[in-house]
Design a protein around this motif. Sequence first.
Motif: not given
Length: 271
Positions: A73-77, A152-155, A185-190
Amino acid sequence: MMSVRNGNGTRIQVAAIVAMALSAFAAAGSAPAPPPGIKNIVLVHGAFADGSSWAKVIPILQAKGYNVTAVQNPLTSLADDVAATQRTLAQQDGPVILVGHSWAGVVITEAGIDPKVAGLVYVAAFGPDQGEVVGDLGKAYPPPPAFTAPIVDAQGFMTLPTEAVLKHFAQDLPPAEARVVAATQGPVSVSAFGSKVSNVAWKTKPSWYIVSAQDGAIAPDEERFFAKRMKATTTELKASHVVMLSQPQAVAAVILDAAAKARSRGVAGMH
């Protein structure tokens, strides 16, 4: 080569008989082939992870003869993760058991309407209904300790501090192994957690649910609620959120049970 004659005078090669017997014995002791009509298992990882989170479960399933694929999963949406899962489903030859951990419970709820999907397995996962917003699902339960201080990063992508992983996310793994979980970890879009669910596969597909009784990322009572609402065959394990890493044999057993039961209901014959 030694030979004997039977009652009709026919010569029989003893060595050939012994070889055939040994071959049959070896076949009986080997891993069973997957049952007719179903051979595919697709595993979908959650947030803060990637496909390697299934690394301990995959060889158990493969040893039984199943074709196993882990989605990345890209974990972007939610839409992007559903699309990734749909691409994997499209590659499968025949019916599939679709498995999701954590956030991927939302993904398989959406993607599981694919006609190839014969059954769903939720592993310490969200099990939303139509129109529900993922980020609202846990508001009726105590705040999960794993998310006390997320990064949570800037993006707008979220990760968990190493200490949170060690104490509340993967606390039943050896510390060295839990640190690997934190490091990979795979960062996930909030923003993904604001998605609304539109398709609900568990309303039309047989479902199984693994509750992690020591989960620090999703409240165990919330998991029990999801399992009850979807009328899932439920297994409760004394485990952390990453139960597929701490108890891979137990998780694999539920997946195999789902494959067998989905087949017996006749759903797995679809193409």
